[in-house]
Design an enzyme around this catalytic site. Structure first.
Site, PDB file in Angstrom:
ATOM      1  N   LEU A 138       0.905  -1.196   0.016  1.00 45.02           N
ATOM      2  CA  LEU A 138       0.167   0.072   0.005  1.00 45.02           C
ATOM      3  C   LEU A 138       0.726   1.126  -0.051  1.00 45.02           C
ATOM      4  CD1 LEU A 138      -2.948   1.161   0.168  1.00 45.02           C
ATOM      5  CD2 LEU A 138      -2.790   1.221   2.574  1.00 45.02           C
TER       6      LEU A 138
ATOM      7  N   LYS B  84      -0.382  10.978  18.365  1.00 38.64           N
ATOM      8  CA  LYS B  84      -0.168   9.498  18.848  1.00 38.64           C
ATOM      9  C   LYS B  84      -1.797   8.934  19.204  1.00 38.64           C
ATOM     10  CE  LYS B  84       4.161   8.959  18.084  1.00 38.64           C
ATOM     11  NZ  LYS B  84       5.089   7.946  18.101  1.00 38.64           N
TER      12      LYS B  84
ATOM     13  N   GLY C 218      17.639  17.737  12.726  1.00 40.20           N
ATOM     14  CA  GLY C 218      18.481  16.519  12.714  1.00 40.20           C
ATOM     15  C   GLY C 218      18.660  16.077  11.316  1.00 40.20           C
ATOM     16  N   SER C 219      17.692  15.265  10.614  1.00 39.57           N
ATOM     17  CA  SER C 219      17.731  14.691   9.638  1.00 39.57           C
ATOM     18  C   SER C 219      17.504  15.624   8.448  1.00 39.57           C
ATOM     19  CB  SER C 219      16.845  13.417   9.252  1.00 39.57           C
ATOM     20  OG  SER C 219      15.482  14.166   9.362  1.00 39.57           O
TER      21      SER C 219
ATOM     22  N   ARG D 187       3.884   6.132   5.772  1.00 42.09           N
ATOM     23  CA  ARG D 187       5.057   5.936   6.557  1.00 42.09           C
ATOM     24  C   ARG D 187       4.861   4.741   7.532  1.00 42.09           C
ATOM     25  NH1 ARG D 187       9.863   6.706   8.558  1.00 42.09           N
ATOM     26  NH2 ARG D 187      10.376   7.442  10.515  1.00 42.09           N
TER      27      ARG D 187
ATOM     28  N   GLU E 130       4.227   9.595  24.823  1.00 44.65           N
ATOM     29  CA  GLU E 130       3.414   8.559  24.347  1.00 44.65           C
ATOM     30  C   GLU E 130       3.663   7.269  25.387  1.00 44.65           C
ATOM     31  OE1 GLU E 130       5.812   6.241  20.946  1.00 44.65           O
ATOM     32  OE2 GLU E 130       5.388   8.323  20.828  1.00 44.65           O
TER      33      GLU E 130
ATOM     34  N   HIS F  42       5.581  18.108   7.994  1.00 51.47           N
ATOM     35  CA  HIS F  42       5.100  16.617   7.520  1.00 51.47           C
ATOM     36  C   HIS F  42       4.351  16.999   6.326  1.00 51.47           C
ATOM     37  CE1 HIS F  42       5.399  16.043  11.901  1.00 51.47           C
ATOM     38  NE2 HIS F  42       5.864  14.696  11.499  1.00 51.47           N
TER      39      HIS F  42
END
Length: 758
Positions: free
Chosen positions: A18, A112, A434-435, A517, A607, A696
Site C-alpha cells: 500500500l 499518537k 537533525g535529518s 510512513r 506517548e 510533515h
C-alpha cells in the site's frame, strides 16, 4: 462453541504494497484506479488470512488509505470546514489533501493514538460543527467481503472516543462533549446503513474507556448506547489498551450484546467481569508486541471462562493487529542467524494461528492441537532459560550506579553561561532538528551496501558526499548550529539498535506509523550495551567541514524503548536504564572528540505515559532518570539539546523541566503554537525552540505564516531563551521544498532580529 474474531488487521501489506502504491499515486505514476486495485487486493488477502485461522467473522472497515480516524471524520461529515470540501462527495485526492495539506491549507494535526506508535489525524471540532452521515467507506468494505462469501463484522470507532480524541477549535469556548446530541443521530444512520447492507454484528471501539475519563463523559455512555442499541444489529463494545474494571458496573448495564476486554495489558480486570451475562470477548493474544504466547498458560485463563460462558465466550487479539508486523515466516535471515529468537516470536499471521489453536483447544480439546501446544511450551521454556538474554556485566553496572549518577555538574544558569561563552550565538539562534532529505541515491547506496554490492569504503564516500552537501547548504542559508543530516541512518531507532548489543532486526517487520510512513522497530530481546562508538566518526567528519558548531545526534533511551518491540520478561524501566548507560558512553566519546553540542532526541516521552494518571509519576521518574543518565558527566560547556514531537506537554511540564536539557525543541506549528502557552505559564527554565513550520507537508509556508508563529513564541518565551527551527527532522521531504522552507524560516528570523536590535 467459542467464537474467534478479529478487531483489525495491518493495512499496508506484507511487503508495504500500500505504501508504494500510495507514493506512486502521489507522484502521478499510477492512476486512482490502479491504487484502488492494490487496496482491494490487500483487503482480500487480509480476509483470506483470517479465514485460514478459522475465524467466525472477518474484520471490515478497518482498512484505510491513510487513517481510520480520518475515515470517521469523512463518515460523520466532520472534516475541517477550512478546506471547503464536501464530505458527501469527497474525492480520494481531497482525502489525501486533508492528511497532507495543500497549497492553501495546512494538514490536519497529527498525534499518537493513545500510548501506541501509530498516529491519527486529530478531528477539529467547532462549537457550530454540523455532522452528516456518509457510511460509504464501511458499507463498501462490508459488501466486498460479502461478495466473497464471507461473514463480516464492521468495526467503527465509537462516538465518545471520536469526540475524546478530537480538539476544540475556534474562538468560541465550548466543550466538545456538547456536540454529542448532534453526532449521535449520524452514528445511528451509519449503523443503520450497515444493518441494511447485511451486518449482523457491529464492533464499536471505545478505547477512551481505558483512560481517566471525566465523570460526565462516563455518564454519557448510558445515553449513547441506549440510543445505538435501537439499531437492529448486535453491538460488540470493544475496549483495549488498558483496564476498564472501574467501569464494570456501567459496562454490564449497557444494552449492548457483547464486550471485548484487553486481557494482555490488564489481565487482572477479568475478575470484574466474572458475572458478565452477555458475549464476553477475551483479548488474549498481544496485539501490540511480537512475542509468541505460551498457549498453555492462555488456556489456563480461557478454559474456565469457557466452562462458565459456553457459547458466550469469544476470543481475539487484545486490540487490532495494526501494531504488529505482518508475517514472521519471511524473516529467513533472522531464522538462520538467531534461530532461538525466531522461535520466540509471533507476527500478525502467527498470531492468527495462535488464535486458531486456542479456538481448537477450547472447542475440540487440547489433544486436537497437542503438537502446536507442545511447540508453544518448548519456545516459552527456551526463552526463559536462554543465556543470550542475561549479561552479568550489564546488571552489575546498573546495580553499582552511585547516588545522583544522573545529575549534571552544575545548574542550568551556570551551564548556559559556559556554553554561550564559546558558542557566541545571536538572538533567535537557528538550527535544524537533525535529518535532511533521504534521497533515492542515499537509499540505493545503503541498500547496495547492505546487500554487499557496495564496498564499505565506497559507501562511506557516498555518505560523506551527502554530509558535505548538507553542511554546505546550511552554511549558504546562514544557520547557526548545524546538523550533519543523518544520511547514514535508515531510521532514528534502527540505526542505534543495529550498533547496540541486545537488539535484533527483521527484514520485513514493518508497521504503519502514519499514512504511507512505516517503521521497522528493532527487537530488544536481551541486556543492552554499546560495543563501540556509533556516531563519532560521522559527527567529527561533519565538524571538520565547518567552523560553526555541529550537533551530535542521538536518539534518547525512552524513545529507543518506546519505538522498539521490548522484551517482556523484565521491567521496561530496567531496559530503559540499560539503554541510557550505553548512550552515555557515546555522549562522553562525542564530547572527547570535540562535539560540544549534542542532541538526545526524546520525541516519545509523552506517548510512554500510562493511560491512568495514577501510574504517571512512577513512569516519569524512571524516564527522566534515564534521560539524565544518558547525558551525565558532561562538562558544563557541552550543550545538551533534546527534541520532542507529536506531543502535548501541559500536564507533564515539571517532568520535562526535570530532564534538565539545556535546549528543548518541540513540534508546535500544526497546533498554532498552542503547546507553547503551557511552557510560558509554567515558566519553563531552560532554552526552547518551538517549530515554526510543519515538515510533515511538502507545502512551503509563507513568510507571514512563519512570522505569525514566531511572534506568538516571542510573546510567551523570553527572547534570549528562544531558538528557531522546523518542527521535526526533514528526512521525508524533498530537497527543493526543504531549501525553500528553510529560506522562509531564515528570512523571517533575520527580519525579527533586526527589529529586536532596534
Amino acid at each position: 462453541m467459542t467464537t474467534l474474531h478479529f478487531s483489525g488487521f495491518p493495512r499496508v501489506g506484507a511487503f508495504r504494497e500500500l505504501k508504494f502504491a500510495q507514493e506512486k499515486y502521489w507522484r502521478k505514476e499510477i492512476s486512482e484506479q490502479e491504487l484502488l486495485a492494490v487496496a482491494k487486493d490487500l483487503r482480500e488477502k487480509n480476509w483470506k488470512h483470517q479465514v485460514a485461522a478459522n475465524a467466525d467473522f472477518v474484520a471490515v472497515g478497518d482498512f484505510t488509505f491513510y487513517d481510520h480516524i480520518l475515515d470517521l471524520q469523512v463518515a460523520t461529515g466532520a472534516i475541517p470546514a477550512r478546506f471547503g470540501f464536501d464530505s458527501q462527495n469527497l474525492s480520494l485526492e481531497q482525502f489525501f489533501q486533508l492528511a497532507r495539506g495543500n497549497k492553501d491549507q495546512f494538514a490536519i494535526e497529527m498525534t499518537k493514538w493513545f500510548d501506541t506508535n501509530y498516529h491519527y489525524l486529530v478531528p477539529e471540532f467547532h462549537a457550530d460543527t454540523e455532522f452528516k452521515a456518509n457510511a460509504k467507506h464501511y458499507v463498501q468494505q462490508l459488501q466486498e467481503a460479502q461478495a466473497l462469501g464471507l461473514k463480516a463484522k464492521p468495526t467503527v470507532v465509537g462516538p465518545l472516543t471520536f469526540l475524546w480524541v478530537g480538539k476544540e477549535k475556534g474562538a468560541v469556548e465550548f466543550d466538545r462533549l456538547s456536540l454529542l446530541p448532534k453526532l449521535l443521530p449520524v452514528y445511528v444512520e451509519i449503523l443503520t446503513a450497515l444493518v441494511e447492507a447485511g451486518a449482523e454484528w457491529i464492533q464499536i471501539d471505545e478505547p477512551a474507556l481505558a483512560v481517566d475519563l471525566p465523570k460526565e463523559w462516563v455518564e454519557a455512555y448510558k445515553d449513547v448506547y441506549a440510543t445505538l442499541s435501537k439499531v437492529s444489529a448486535k453491538i460488540l463494545l470493544s475496549t483495549y489498551f488498558g483496564s476498564v474494571a472501574e467501569h464494570a458496573a456501567l459496562l454490564k448495564a449497557l444494552p449492548v450484546d457483547g464486550l471485548h476486554i484487553d486481557l494482555v495489558r490488564a489481565p487482572e480486570q477479568l475478575d470484574a467481569f466474572a458475572d458478565y451475562d452477555k458475549v464476553l470477548s477475551a483479548g488474549v493474544i498481544d496485539g501490540r508486541n511480537i512475542w509468541r504466547a505460551n498457549l498453555n498458560k492462555v488456556l489456563e485463563t480461557v478454559e474456565p471462562l469457557q466452562a462458565k460462558l459456553g457459547d458466550r465466550l469469544w476470543i481475539s487479539s487484545s486490540c487490532s493487529l495494526l501494531h504488529t508486523p505482518f508475517d514472521l515466516s519471511v524473516e529467513e535471515k533472522l531464522k538462520a542467524n538467531k534461530p532461538d529468537l525466531y522461535s520466540w516470536l509471533a507476527f500478525t499471521l502467527q498470531k492468527t494461528q495462535e488464535l486458531r489453536v486456542l479456538k481448537a483447544a477450547l472447542n475440540e480439546g487440547r489433544d486436537s492441537v497437542a503438537e502446536e501446544l507442545a511447540a508453544s511450551q518448548a519456545a516459552a521454556d527456551s526463552r526463559a532459560n536462554s543465556s543470550e538474554i542475561h549479561r552479568a556485566d550489564v546488571a552489575k553496572r546498573l546495580a553499582d550506579l552511585p547516588a545522583n549518577a544522573d545529575q549534571r555538574k552544575s545548574p542550568f544558569a551556570d551551564r548556559i553561561k559556559a556554553q554561550q561563552a564559546w558558542l557566541n550565538l545571536p538572538l533567535l539562534p537557528t538550527t535544524n532538528i537533525g535529518s535532511f532529505p533521504q534521497t533515492t541515491e542515499i537509499r540505493q547506496a545503503r541498500s547496495a551496501f547492505k546487500k554487499g554490492e557496495l564496498s564499505a569504503a565506497d559507501y562511506e564516500a557516498a555518505m560523506k558526499k551527502e554530509i558535505a552537501l548538507v553542511v554546505e547548504e546550511q552554511e549558504k542559508l546562514d544557520l547557526d548550529v548545524l546538523v550533519h543530516g543523518e544520511a547514514e541512518r535508515n531510521d532514528m531507532v534502527e540505526y542505534f539498535g543495529e550498533l547496540l548489543s541486545g537488539f535484533a532486526f527483521t527484514q520485513y517487520g514493518w508497521v504503519q506509523s502514519y499514512g504511507s510512513r512505516c517503521v521497522k522497530p528493532p527487537i530488544i530481546f536481551g541486556d543492552v550495551s554499546r560495543p563501540e562508538a556509533m556516531t563519532v566518526a560521522w559527527s567529527t567528519y561533519a565538524q571538520s567541514l565547518t567552523k560553526r558548531p555541529m550537533k551530535g545526534m542521538l536518539t534518547g533511551p525512552v524513545t529507543i524503548l518506546q519505538w522498539s518491540f521490548v522484551r517482556n520478561d523484565i521491567p521496561r524501566s530496567t531496559v530503559c536504564k540499560q539503554i541510557a548507560l550505553a548512550l552515555n558512553d557515546e555522549v562522553l566519546d562525542l564530547e572527547k572528540a570535540g562535539i560540544k553540542v549534542i542532541q538526545i532526541d526524546e520525541p516519545a516521552i509523552r506517548e510512554g505515559l500510562p493511560l491512568k494518571r495514577a501510574d504517571w509519576d512512577a513512569y516519569l521518574n524512571w524516564a527522566g532518570e534515564s534521560f539524565r543518565l544518558s547525558s551525565a558527566g558532561c562538562e558544563d560547556s557541552t550543550q545538551i539539546h533534546t527534541h520532542m514531537c507529536y506531543s502535548e506537554f501541559n500536564d507533564i511540564l515539571p517532568a520535562i523541566a526535570a530532564m534538565d536539557a539545556d535546549v528543548i525543541t518541540i513540534e508546535t506549528s500544526r497546533s498554532d503554537m498552542e503547546l507553547l502557552t503551557a511552557f510560558g505559564e509554567f515558566q519553563y527554565p531552560n532554552d526552547i525552540g518551538p517549530g515554526v513550520y510543519d515538515i510533515h507537508s511538502p507545502r512551503v509556508p509563507t513568510e507571514a505564516e512563519v512570522e505569525h508563529l514566531l511572534r506568538k513564541a516571542i510573546e510567551v518565551v523570553p527572547v534570549e531563551r528562544l531558538w528557531v527551527n522546523p518542527d521535526c527532522g526533514l528526512k521525508t521531504r524533498g530537497w527543493k521544498e526543504t531549501l525553500e522552507q528553510l529560506q522562509v524560516m531564515m528570512n523571517v528570523t533575520r527580519k525579527l532580529r533586526a527589529e529586536l536590535a532596534k
